[in-house]
Motif scaffolding. Structure first.
Motif, PDB file in Angstrom:
ATOM      1  N   UNK A   1       8.498 112.581  55.710  1.00  0.00           N
ATOM      2  CA  UNK A   1       9.680 110.810  55.188  1.00  0.00           C
ATOM      3  C   UNK A   1      10.236 111.264  55.171  1.00  0.00           C
ATOM      4  N   UNK A   2      10.978 111.843  54.238  1.00  0.00           N
ATOM      5  CA  UNK A   2      12.524 112.793  54.103  1.00  0.00           C
ATOM      6  C   UNK A   2      13.226 112.200  55.799  1.00  0.00           C
ATOM      7  N   UNK A   3      12.100 112.941  56.749  1.00  0.00           N
ATOM      8  CA  UNK A   3      12.905 113.615  58.151  1.00  0.00           C
ATOM      9  C   UNK A   3      12.533 112.324  58.806  1.00  0.00           C
ATOM     10  N   UNK A   4      11.904 111.014  58.758  1.00  0.00           N
ATOM     11  CA  UNK A   4      12.506 109.582  59.323  1.00  0.00           C
ATOM     12  C   UNK A   4      13.761 109.211  58.772  1.00  0.00           C
ATOM     13  N   UNK A   5      14.640 109.400  57.100  1.00  0.00           N
ATOM     14  CA  UNK A   5      15.069 108.660  56.901  1.00  0.00           C
ATOM     15  C   UNK A   5      16.203 108.830  57.112  1.00  0.00           C
ATOM     16  N   UNK A   6      16.422 110.660  57.767  1.00  0.00           N
ATOM     17  CA  UNK A   6      17.866 111.928  58.052  1.00  0.00           C
ATOM     18  C   UNK A   6      17.760 112.094  59.375  1.00  0.00           C
ATOM     19  N   UNK A   7      18.809 112.298  59.931  1.00  0.00           N
ATOM     20  CA  UNK A   7      18.536 112.924  61.476  1.00  0.00           C
ATOM     21  C   UNK A   7      18.412 114.505  61.275  1.00  0.00           C
ATOM     22  N   UNK A   8      19.692 114.824  60.004  1.00  0.00           N
ATOM     23  CA  UNK A   8      18.907 116.884  60.276  1.00  0.00           C
ATOM     24  C   UNK A   8      18.198 117.178  58.597  1.00  0.00           C
ATOM     25  N   UNK A   9      17.100 117.959  58.635  1.00  0.00           N
ATOM     26  CA  UNK A   9      16.941 118.277  57.454  1.00  0.00           C
ATOM     27  C   UNK A   9      17.703 119.397  56.927  1.00  0.00           C
ATOM     28  N   UNK A  10      18.667 120.160  56.178  1.00  0.00           N
ATOM     29  CA  UNK A  10      19.508 121.086  55.645  1.00  0.00           C
ATOM     30  C   UNK A  10      18.403 122.095  54.480  1.00  0.00           C
ATOM     31  N   UNK A  11      18.772 123.022  54.310  1.00  0.00           N
ATOM     32  CA  UNK A  11      18.044 124.207  53.048  1.00  0.00           C
ATOM     33  C   UNK A  11      17.935 123.275  51.959  1.00  0.00           C
ATOM     34  N   UNK A  12      19.163 122.489  51.179  1.00  0.00           N
ATOM     35  CA  UNK A  12      19.067 121.736  50.489  1.00  0.00           C
ATOM     36  C   UNK A  12      17.866 120.936  50.202  1.00  0.00           C
ATOM     37  N   UNK A  13      17.716 120.061  50.928  1.00  0.00           N
ATOM     38  CA  UNK A  13      17.105 119.110  51.734  1.00  0.00           C
ATOM     39  C   UNK A  13      15.286 119.641  50.806  1.00  0.00           C
ATOM     40  N   UNK A  14      15.585 120.472  52.088  1.00  0.00           N
ATOM     41  CA  UNK A  14      13.849 121.797  51.745  1.00  0.00           C
ATOM     42  C   UNK A  14      13.424 121.668  50.104  1.00  0.00           C
ATOM     43  N   UNK A  15      15.048 122.674  49.952  1.00  0.00           N
ATOM     44  CA  UNK A  15      14.385 122.643  48.678  1.00  0.00           C
ATOM     45  C   UNK A  15      14.547 121.962  47.400  1.00  0.00           C
ATOM     46  N   UNK A  16      15.340 120.354  47.304  1.00  0.00           N
ATOM     47  CA  UNK A  16      15.011 118.982  46.550  1.00  0.00           C
ATOM     48  C   UNK A  16      13.249 119.000  46.396  1.00  0.00           C
ATOM     49  N   UNK A  17      12.585 118.258  48.293  1.00  0.00           N
ATOM     50  CA  UNK A  17      11.057 118.375  48.450  1.00  0.00           C
ATOM     51  C   UNK A  17      10.510 119.403  47.579  1.00  0.00           C
ATOM     52  N   UNK A  18      11.085 120.493  47.877  1.00  0.00           N
ATOM     53  CA  UNK A  18      10.083 121.454  46.767  1.00  0.00           C
ATOM     54  C   UNK A  18       9.486 121.022  45.278  1.00  0.00           C
ATOM     55  N   UNK A  19      10.904 120.858  44.756  1.00  0.00           N
ATOM     56  CA  UNK A  19      11.175 120.769  43.598  1.00  0.00           C
ATOM     57  C   UNK A  19      10.867 119.394  42.932  1.00  0.00           C
ATOM     58  N   UNK A  20      10.024 118.776  43.676  1.00  0.00           N
ATOM     59  CA  UNK A  20       9.743 116.818  43.657  1.00  0.00           C
ATOM     60  C   UNK A  20       8.743 117.564  42.380  1.00  0.00           C
ATOM     61  N   UNK A  21       7.589 118.269  43.305  1.00  0.00           N
ATOM     62  CA  UNK A  21       6.699 119.020  41.860  1.00  0.00           C
ATOM     63  C   UNK A  21       6.887 118.670  40.636  1.00  0.00           C
ATOM     64  N   UNK A  22       8.031 119.215  40.122  1.00  0.00           N
ATOM     65  CA  UNK A  22       8.274 119.526  39.204  1.00  0.00           C
ATOM     66  C   UNK A  22       7.646 117.924  38.220  1.00  0.00           C
ATOM     67  N   UNK A  23       8.157 117.035  38.713  1.00  0.00           N
ATOM     68  CA  UNK A  23       8.024 115.853  38.317  1.00  0.00           C
ATOM     69  C   UNK A  23       6.341 115.427  37.832  1.00  0.00           C
ATOM     70  N   UNK A  24       6.038 116.200  38.451  1.00  0.00           N
ATOM     71  CA  UNK A  24       4.410 115.454  38.279  1.00  0.00           C
ATOM     72  C   UNK A  24       3.508 115.180  37.148  1.00  0.00           C
ATOM     73  N   UNK A  25       4.132 116.521  36.238  1.00  0.00           N
ATOM     74  CA  UNK A  25       3.905 116.942  34.689  1.00  0.00           C
ATOM     75  C   UNK A  25       4.781 115.540  33.518  1.00  0.00           C
ATOM     76  N   UNK A  26       5.297 115.188  33.998  1.00  0.00           N
ATOM     77  CA  UNK A  26       6.188 114.298  33.322  1.00  0.00           C
ATOM     78  C   UNK A  26       4.742 112.901  32.784  1.00  0.00           C
ATOM     79  N   UNK A  27       5.219 112.561  31.553  1.00  0.00           N
ATOM     80  CA  UNK A  27       4.274 111.731  31.154  1.00  0.00           C
ATOM     81  C   UNK A  27       4.721 110.293  31.726  1.00  0.00           C
ATOM     82  N   UNK A  28       6.229 110.248  31.568  1.00  0.00           N
ATOM     83  CA  UNK A  28       6.709 108.607  31.968  1.00  0.00           C
ATOM     84  C   UNK A  28       6.927 109.523  33.993  1.00  0.00           C
TER      85      UNK A  28
END
Length: 498
Positions: free
Chosen positions: A360-387
């Motif tokens: 999904x991110x690659x469709x919106x961006x031309x190139x994916x860099x290391x920070x993008x990849x780590x951001x994707x991995x970190x998104x699962x931290x929000x799965x436990x959010x109450x809101x």
């Protein structure tokens, strides 16, 4: 060759930075990466300070194999007991105890005198020695401690059983020649100094942490206390990557570390992502511009011979000039390879989820860099959010009143609201406040950072929110900067809405 021991305190001193707190799973991830990097000692926490810190030291002790696991204490028996208990699963455990030795601490912090502090130092060392074999003693604010008295303390704690004595420049006050002279004085005036290792622990308040650490090593210290990216209290600590590359570059000094420098870049990006601490572009060794050349003269020189303007090979720190470029056409194998380079390992099920987000991110961006990849991995931290933010729609433009509508999932209950604001971000924030029926919170700090360049770039948002007199930190990253701003606000809210 002289061995220099690397003592990493990213998970203790580094984690004391506001907004950088990690959960136990994240701490274990960092600890394993530090083990792979080759650090000798991992300071895993301050067990008596909180149940969370105690639990983290226990779990890190179980998770890593060969590095020594260290736990911090004050010169207080209950602290030392807690540390010993937390370290019971460590293959090699160390208690790091100590007390302030400068007049500033003795008179104003402890309302005491030098003789009493000396007695407390010896008592704490002896007590810790009864519980573990490896005891490190810190002389807090040693940088501003009279050298003669400091030598007395160092001699006494070594006699009491200390295997390492830490000489911290706690306030970052010392000049390099002063700090080097202090270590030299101890090497020359403490009769039993060779029965222990002297350690440096330098803060960066005046920008001299690395210089002071190097001078400490050149004058006899053989352990350095450092953090990844130099994070830490106030202006930070000595950077691990700087010390490792200084002595790798200056082979004539014949001082070696156990650090696998090719893993430096990956762990730098991992810590930056997990702790929501951007690495400044001009940061030595790991900054985005560390190997960038914009001057025509420099470019010409580097193209003719890299060593004309580069004293380090980028590959030595893990930057591969021929790295696989990630795009929307990349497969799971390429993504897994890049994650592995960044020190992130995951099972197939989690990789599949991250890969779908990657596409999904690659469709919106031309190139994916290391920070993008780590951001994707970190998104699962929000799965436990109450809101959770399920929907955001914003209307904005010149001559138009900014409007936003949001839908939140609040522990299974869906709440939708709309609001007008002074710009799209303000409208989105006000809509969230209406949805949770609480407006008693104030944004104190709001930082937007682009990862690289381009209008399609991923933007990082760091937010500081005040609620009931306390400060909470939120973070998000998204190619839509308005969405990232609202997500960061919701992330902060999840820290205090229970």
């Amino acid at each position: 060759m002289d061995k220099l021991f690397i003592f990493d305190t990213t998970l203790r001193d580094g984690e004391q930075v506001p907004g950088c707190q990690l959960n136990t799973v994240e701490k274990i991830q960092v600890a394993r990466a530090l083990e792979g990097l080759g650090v000798d000692v991992i300071e895993a926490g301050f067990p008596v300070s909180s149940p969370g810190d105690f639990h983290s030291v226990v779990e890190i002790s179980k998770a890593v194999t060969w590095p020594t696991i260290c736990a911090l204490t004050r010169a207080v028996e209950k602290d030392i007991d807690a540390a010993a208990e937390a370290l019971k699963y460590a293959k090699k455990g160390r208690i790091h105890t100590g007390i302030g030795t400068s007049d500033y601490h003795i008179r104003h912090k402890f309302n005491s005198n030098q003789e009493e502090i000396l007695e407390r130092a010896v008592a704490a060392t002896k007590y810790a020695k009864r519980l573990v074999e490896d005891v490190e003693f810190y002389c807090e604010d040693a940088g501003r401690t009279d050298n003669a008295y400091l030598a007395r303390v160092v001699e006494a704690v070594i006699k009491a059983g200390a295997t390492v004595v830490n000489i911290p420049d706690t306030t970052g006050y010392c000049l390099p020649d002063e700090y080097g002279a202090k270590i030299k004085y101890l090497m020359e005036h403490v009769p039993n100094v060779h029965q222990a290792i002297l350690s440096t622990h330098c803060h960066n308040d005046l920008g001299m942490a690395t210089a002071n650490t190097v001078q400490g090593v050149l004058n006899g210290a053989r352990q350095v206390e450092v953090t990844i990216n130099g994070i830490g209290e106030r202006a930070g600590n000595t950077s691990l990557e700087e010390i490792a590359m200084i002595f790798k570059s200056h082979k004539e000094r014949e001082i070696v570390t156990n650090i696998n420098t090719t893993k430096i870049y990956g762990i730098s990006r991992m810590v930056s992502s997990l702790m929501n601490m951007p690495v400044q572009p001009n940061k030595a060794v790991v900054g985005r511009n560390a190997f960038a050349h914009s001057s025509g003269i420099h470019q010409d020189g580097v193209l003719k011979n890299r060593e004309s303007y580069e004293i380090m090979d980028p590959k030595d720190i893990g930057i591969d000039d021929n790295a696989i470029v990630l795009t929307a056409r990349s497969g799971r194998a390429a993504l897994k390879h890049r994650l592995s380079m960044l020190g992130v390992e995951m099972d197939q099920e989690k990789l599949d989820k991250v890969y779908q987000e990657f596409l999904k991110l690659a469709d919106r961006k031309k190139d994916i860099n290391d920070d993008d990849v780590l951001m994707l991995v970190g998104k699962d931290r929000t799965e436990m959010h109450r809101i959770k933010l399920e929907h955001l729609q914003v209307t904005s433009g010149i001559g138009l009143q900014s409007m936003a509508s949001v839908c939140l999932n609040m522990a299974g209950v869906r709440r939708c609201e709309a609001a007008a604001g002074n710009g799209p971000v303000d409208a989105g924030i006000k809509a969230v406040k209406k949805a949770i029926s609480n407006s008693d919170m104030t944004i104190q700090e709001f930082l937007i950072q682009a990862i690289s360049k381009g209008s399609d770039d991923t933007g990082k948002v760091h937010m500081q929110v005040e609620y009931n007199g306390s400060i909470y930190y939120g973070f998000s990253a998204n190619t839509d900067i308005i969405a990232a701003s609202v997500e960061a606000f919701v992330d902060a809210i999840n820290k205090f809405i229970v």
